[in-house]
Design a protein around this motif. Sequence first.
Motif, PDB file in Angstrom:
ATOM      1  N   ARG A 197       0.822  -1.197   0.000  1.00  0.00           N
ATOM      2  CA  ARG A 197       0.000   0.000   0.000  1.00  0.00           C
ATOM      3  C   ARG A 197       0.862   1.255   0.000  1.00  0.00           C
ATOM      4  NH1 ARG A 197      -5.179   1.812   3.735  1.00  0.00           N
ATOM      5  NH2 ARG A 197      -5.152   3.974   3.030  1.00  0.00           N
ATOM      6  N   PHE A 198       1.933   1.231   0.789  1.00  0.00           N
ATOM      7  CA  PHE A 198       2.814   2.399   0.810  1.00  0.00           C
ATOM      8  C   PHE A 198       3.380   2.674  -0.571  1.00  0.00           C
ATOM      9  CE2 PHE A 198       6.588   4.869   1.259  1.00  0.00           C
ATOM     10  CZ  PHE A 198       6.332   5.738   2.314  1.00  0.00           C
ATOM     11  N   ASP A 201       0.719   3.959  -2.948  1.00  0.00           N
ATOM     12  CA  ASP A 201       0.359   5.334  -2.601  1.00  0.00           C
ATOM     13  C   ASP A 201       1.469   6.313  -3.019  1.00  0.00           C
ATOM     14  OD1 ASP A 201      -1.950   6.594  -1.151  1.00  0.00           O
ATOM     15  OD2 ASP A 201      -0.297   7.523  -0.043  1.00  0.00           O
ATOM     16  N   ALA A 202       2.705   5.908  -2.836  1.00  0.00           N
ATOM     17  CA  ALA A 202       3.836   6.756  -3.215  1.00  0.00           C
ATOM     18  C   ALA A 202       3.908   6.923  -4.732  1.00  0.00           C
ATOM     19  CB  ALA A 202       5.138   6.166  -2.680  1.00  0.00           C
ATOM     20  N   THR A 203       3.576   5.866  -5.454  1.00  0.00           N
ATOM     21  CA  THR A 203       3.593   5.947  -6.918  1.00  0.00           C
ATOM     22  C   THR A 203       2.567   6.966  -7.415  1.00  0.00           C
ATOM     23  OG1 THR A 203       4.335   3.655  -7.092  1.00  0.00           O
ATOM     24  CG2 THR A 203       3.287   4.603  -9.043  1.00  0.00           C
ATOM     25  N   VAL A 204       1.386   6.947  -6.796  1.00  0.00           N
ATOM     26  CA  VAL A 204       0.376   7.949  -7.148  1.00  0.00           C
ATOM     27  C   VAL A 204       0.890   9.342  -6.788  1.00  0.00           C
ATOM     28  CG1 VAL A 204      -1.952   8.801  -6.687  1.00  0.00           C
ATOM     29  CG2 VAL A 204      -1.553   6.347  -6.900  1.00  0.00           C
ATOM     30  N   GLY A 205       1.448   9.481  -5.597  1.00  0.00           N
ATOM     31  CA  GLY A 205       1.980  10.776  -5.180  1.00  0.00           C
ATOM     32  C   GLY A 205       3.017  11.311  -6.160  1.00  0.00           C
ATOM     33  N   ARG A 206       3.919  10.459  -6.553  1.00  0.00           N
ATOM     34  CA  ARG A 206       4.948  10.876  -7.517  1.00  0.00           C
ATOM     35  C   ARG A 206       4.321  11.284  -8.851  1.00  0.00           C
ATOM     36  NH1 ARG A 206       9.390   7.056 -10.437  1.00  0.00           N
ATOM     37  NH2 ARG A 206      10.125   8.668 -11.854  1.00  0.00           N
ATOM     38  N   SER A 207       3.309  10.538  -9.307  1.00  0.00           N
ATOM     39  CA  SER A 207       2.664  10.878 -10.579  1.00  0.00           C
ATOM     40  C   SER A 207       2.026  12.262 -10.520  1.00  0.00           C
ATOM     41  CB  SER A 207       1.621   9.809 -10.960  1.00  0.00           C
ATOM     42  OG  SER A 207       0.441   9.948 -10.195  1.00  0.00           O
ATOM     43  N   TRP A 223      11.307   2.511   1.397  1.00  0.00           N
ATOM     44  CA  TRP A 223      10.250   2.392   0.383  1.00  0.00           C
ATOM     45  C   TRP A 223      10.048   3.749  -0.315  1.00  0.00           C
ATOM     46  CZ3 TRP A 223       6.344   0.087   4.465  1.00  0.00           C
ATOM     47  CH2 TRP A 223       6.821  -1.158   4.900  1.00  0.00           C
ATOM     48  N   ALA A 224      10.068   4.802   0.469  1.00  0.00           N
ATOM     49  CA  ALA A 224       9.888   6.142  -0.108  1.00  0.00           C
ATOM     50  C   ALA A 224      11.036   6.478  -1.051  1.00  0.00           C
ATOM     51  CB  ALA A 224       9.781   7.195   1.001  1.00  0.00           C
ATOM     52  N   HIS A 225      12.250   6.160  -0.632  1.00  0.00           N
ATOM     53  CA  HIS A 225      13.405   6.481  -1.483  1.00  0.00           C
ATOM     54  C   HIS A 225      13.305   5.743  -2.808  1.00  0.00           C
ATOM     55  CE1 HIS A 225      16.157   8.198   1.888  1.00  0.00           C
ATOM     56  NE2 HIS A 225      14.940   8.647   1.931  1.00  0.00           N
ATOM     57  N   GLU A 226      12.892   4.491  -2.731  1.00  0.00           N
ATOM     58  CA  GLU A 226      12.750   3.743  -3.982  1.00  0.00           C
ATOM     59  C   GLU A 226      11.670   4.341  -4.872  1.00  0.00           C
ATOM     60  OE1 GLU A 226      12.402  -0.575  -4.638  1.00  0.00           O
ATOM     61  OE2 GLU A 226      13.704  -0.733  -2.877  1.00  0.00           O
ATOM     62  N   ALA A 227      10.544   4.694  -4.248  1.00  0.00           N
ATOM     63  CA  ALA A 227       9.416   5.205  -5.037  1.00  0.00           C
ATOM     64  C   ALA A 227       9.749   6.545  -5.683  1.00  0.00           C
ATOM     65  CB  ALA A 227       8.180   5.338  -4.155  1.00  0.00           C
ATOM     66  N   PHE A 228      10.526   7.359  -4.991  1.00  0.00           N
ATOM     67  CA  PHE A 228      10.816   8.699  -5.492  1.00  0.00           C
ATOM     68  C   PHE A 228      12.188   8.812  -6.159  1.00  0.00           C
ATOM     69  CE2 PHE A 228       7.244   9.434  -2.702  1.00  0.00           C
ATOM     70  CZ  PHE A 228       6.475  10.274  -3.471  1.00  0.00           C
ATOM     71  N   THR A 229      12.803   7.675  -6.406  1.00  0.00           N
ATOM     72  CA  THR A 229      14.044   7.648  -7.178  1.00  0.00           C
ATOM     73  C   THR A 229      13.749   6.929  -8.494  1.00  0.00           C
ATOM     74  OG1 THR A 229      15.268   7.445  -5.119  1.00  0.00           O
ATOM     75  CG2 THR A 229      16.480   6.957  -7.158  1.00  0.00           C
ATOM     76  N   PRO A 230      14.075   7.529  -9.629  1.00  0.00           N
ATOM     77  CA  PRO A 230      13.806   6.856 -10.902  1.00  0.00           C
ATOM     78  C   PRO A 230      14.493   5.493 -10.929  1.00  0.00           C
ATOM     79  CG  PRO A 230      14.535   9.125 -11.262  1.00  0.00           C
ATOM     80  CD  PRO A 230      14.709   8.840  -9.805  1.00  0.00           C
ATOM     81  N   SER A 231      13.824   4.486 -11.439  1.00  0.00           N
ATOM     82  CA  SER A 231      14.401   3.144 -11.545  1.00  0.00           C
ATOM     83  C   SER A 231      15.408   3.109 -12.695  1.00  0.00           C
ATOM     84  CB  SER A 231      13.296   2.129 -11.818  1.00  0.00           C
ATOM     85  OG  SER A 231      12.760   2.346 -13.106  1.00  0.00           O
TER      86      SER A 231
END
Lengths: 280, 280, 280
Positions: A197-198, A201-207, A223-231
Motif C-alpha cells: 500500500r505504501f 500510494d507513493a507511486t500515485v503521489g509521484r505521478s 520504500w519512499a526512497h525507492e518510489a521517489f528515485t527513478p528506476s
Amino acid sequence: MRLRSLLFAPGNRAEVLAKLPRSEPDGVVLDLEDAVPAEAKADARAVVAAAAAELREGHPGLAVHVRVNAVPSEWFADDVAVALVPGIAGVVVPKLESAEQVATVVEALDARGLGDLTIAAGLETAAGVARAEAVLDDERVVAAYFGAEDYIADLGGVRTAAGAEVLYARSRVALAARLTGTVAVDQVVTDLSDEDRFRADATVGRSLGYRGKLCIHPAQVAWAHEAFTPSDEELDRARRLLEAYDTAVTAGSAAIAFEGQMVDEPLARQARTLLDSADE
Amino acid sequence: MRLRSLLFAPGNRAEVLAKLPRSEPDGVVLDLEDAVPAEAKADARAVVAAAAAELREGHPGLAVHVRVNAVPSEWFADDVAVALVPGIAGVVVPKLESAEQVATVVEALDARGLGDLTIAAGLETAAGVARAEAVLDDERVVAAYFGAEDYIADLGGVRTAAGAEVLYARSRVALAARLTGTVAVDQVVTDLSDEDRFRADATVGRSLGYRGKLCIHPAQVAWAHEAFTPSDEELDRARRLLEAYDTAVTAGSAAIAFEGQMVDEPLARQARTLLDSADE
Amino acid sequence: MRLRSLLFAPGNRAEVLAKLPRSEPDGVVLDLEDAVPAEAKADARAVVAAAAAELREGHPGLAVHVRVNAVPSEWFADDVAVALVPGIAGVVVPKLESAEQVATVVEALDARGLGDLTIAAGLETAAGVARAEAVLDDERVVAAYFGAEDYIADLGGVRTAAGAEVLYARSRVALAARLTGTVAVDQVVTDLSDEDRFRADATVGRSLGYRGKLCIHPAQVAWAHEAFTPSDEELDRARRLLEAYDTAVTAGSAAIAFEGQMVDEPLARQARTLLDSADE
C-alpha cells in the motif's frame, strides 16, 4: 532540496529522536504537535531542542526539522521560543490556513534570531487546501505537505485505500506547490506494515508531482526512497529517448516515433526532468 | 442538522406528497422545479402549499422543504409568494450561481415574512460549482446539494457509473460546504432499482464529506440511512481506537500502533467524529 | 464549431502538411512549436504560410490553424508576422498563462490585419491550468486544449494510462471552457498504435465535457470522430427517452420512470444535447 522522505518521531521521546538517522531519511521531523499529548508539550520542548542540536552536530547532511503546534494554538509561541535551535534546516508548521498565519511564523522566527530557518507548511484542513497558493506564496516557505488524515477528519469524510476522496485536494496542493516553487511532500500511509500500500500510494503521489513522502515508521523510508528515485529501467528509457530525440532534432525533426510513442518536446522534457532528479 | 436523506416528490402530485413520510426520510422536498411541467407549475403551487402545511402539522420531526424554480426563471417570484408556508424547515433553491442570487432569495423570503426558513442551495451548473463558496457563504444557506445530472448536462459531458467525470465538482462542492459550515447532500442516483449502485455511490459521497443523499424513490431512503450511519463494526473499532489512544495519552504518548495502524490525533479525531455522528 | 479532431503536423515538413486533409479531420494544426527544432523555426514559417494558404484554398470546409510558439518565446513575434495568413480559421497559442498574454496575441494579430483569426488556447502548464478561466475569458479565444504531457512535465509528475494524475487539471479546464463558452479539446494520446487506449481516453474526455481530441497521427482522426459522435444506440435511446418524457409532460407529469431510470429535466436536457451534437 531533496525530500524523498521526511521521518517523524514524537518530540517527547528522546531515545526515539536519537535513533531517527538510522534509516537514513532525507529529512527528520521532531514532532511537538500530534504525537505529543497536551500535558507533555511543555517538557517535550526541551527534549526537542536538545535532540535537534545533537542531530544537527552529528548528522550534517540530515535536514533536521521541528514541527511546532499550529499558529492559533496555545502552544505555538513557546514552541518557537524554546524548542527551535539555530542551524537546523527548518520548522514544520501544521494546519496553516492563510498568508497571515505564515507572516506570524516569519515574525516569530525573526524575533528569535532564527531567520535562517525555512518553513515547511502543513496543508491539511479545508481552509489550508482552499488557500494553499496564498499560504505557499511566502519565499520562506520552501516545502509543503498534504495531510490526508487531517483533511478528511476536517471534512468529516472517510479515508479509503484507493484515496479517491483526497484526489482533488492532493492534486490541488501539488499544483499550488508548483506555482509557488515549493517542494511538495505527500500524505502519510498509516498502515505500518503494509509495504504494498505504501508503494502504491507513493507511486500515485509521484505521478501527481510530489517529491517525497511523510514517513511515520523507519521502514517506510527505504520504500519512499525507492518510489521517489527513478528506476534503472526508467533512466535507461529516458536516456534512449533523449538520444533518439536529440539525433532527430539535429537532423531537423523534433517530433519522432520512439518505441511506438510520439515523442516531442514535452516528453523530452519529462525525460530530462527524470534524469535531473536522479543526479540530485 | 441531520439530512441523511432528502426525498423528492413532484409538487403537482398531492397523493404522492402525502405519502412522503412513509419511508421515514430525514427531510422531504416538495418539488416545483424539474418534476413539474411548465403548464402545471401555477396549479402545483397551491397543491404544495397545502401539502407542506399538512406535513408540518402531521410530522413535527420531519424537515419539510419546498423546491422553488431557479431565481432567474419566470416562476420564482410566484413560487415564493404562493407555495411557501411558515413553519416549514426551508426552501430548496436549484441552480444557484452567485451570492447575488442568494441575496434575492433572502429578500424574497423576508418580504413574505418567511425569515425563519433556511435555504438549501442547489449547486448543479458550471457557474454554481465554480462559485460554490460564494453561494454558500450566506448564513441563511444551511445545506447544499451537488446535482450531478444537471452539472454534466451543463458541461455537455456524459454520466458514468464510476463517476470520474464529476469527482472534481463533487469534491469541490464538499470542500465549499465545509468552508462555509454547510451540510452537504450528495447527488441523485437515477437508477431506481439498482441498490448496489446506490450504496456504492453513497459510500463515495460519505468518503468525500457528504452527510446524506438526494433520494428520488422511497426505497432509496433506507439505503441512504444505512450508508450515512456508521456501522456497528465502525463504531466498535472507533471506540476501541479511542480507548487505546486515550490510555496512551494518559501515559504520556500520543502516537500509538493500533491494530497495525499508526494512530495519532487526526485518526482519533476521525473516530470522535464518527461516534458523534452516531449520537445525532 | 465542430472540433472532434485537431490533427497536428510539423511545420517544417511541407509534404506532411499537404497530406493533412487525407484523414478528413475537422481541424488541422500546422505546428511551429514543439514539432519544429529551434534551428528550423525560421525556415518553417514560410513553409507553414504557403501550406496554410494552399489548404485554405483547396479545402474550404477544413478549419486550418497554425500553432505559433509561446508568447514569451523569442519566436512568437516572427511567427505571427510571417507564418499566419488571412482567411484561415485561427491561431493556436501554446502554454498561455494569463489574460495579459492573450491581450498580447490579440494585439499582434490586429497589428497584422488578422483580426478575423480566432484563438485556440493551450492550457498545459501549472499557471495555465490555475488561470484557465482568465485566459479563456477573451471573446477571441473560441477553443482551448488541455496538454497533459506538458502539464505533467511542468509539475514533475508521471503520466499513466489511467490518468488519475491529470483528472483534476483536465476537469478544471473543461469547467473553465464551459464558463467562458469555449470549445474544449482533449489531451493527446502519444501511443501511436494503441487504438484501445485512444478510445478509452477519448471516452473519458467526452464524459468530462470535451468536444474532441488533439490528434498526432492520421489514424487517430477516425477514432476521435467515433468517440465524439453519439452512437446509433445512444441516439436511439435519447429519442425514446425524449418521446416518453414529452408524452408524460403533455399529460402533466415531468418525472417518469424510463427503462428503470428516473427521468426528469436534467436527463431530458442531456438527451437533447446529444441529439443536437449529432446534427451539427
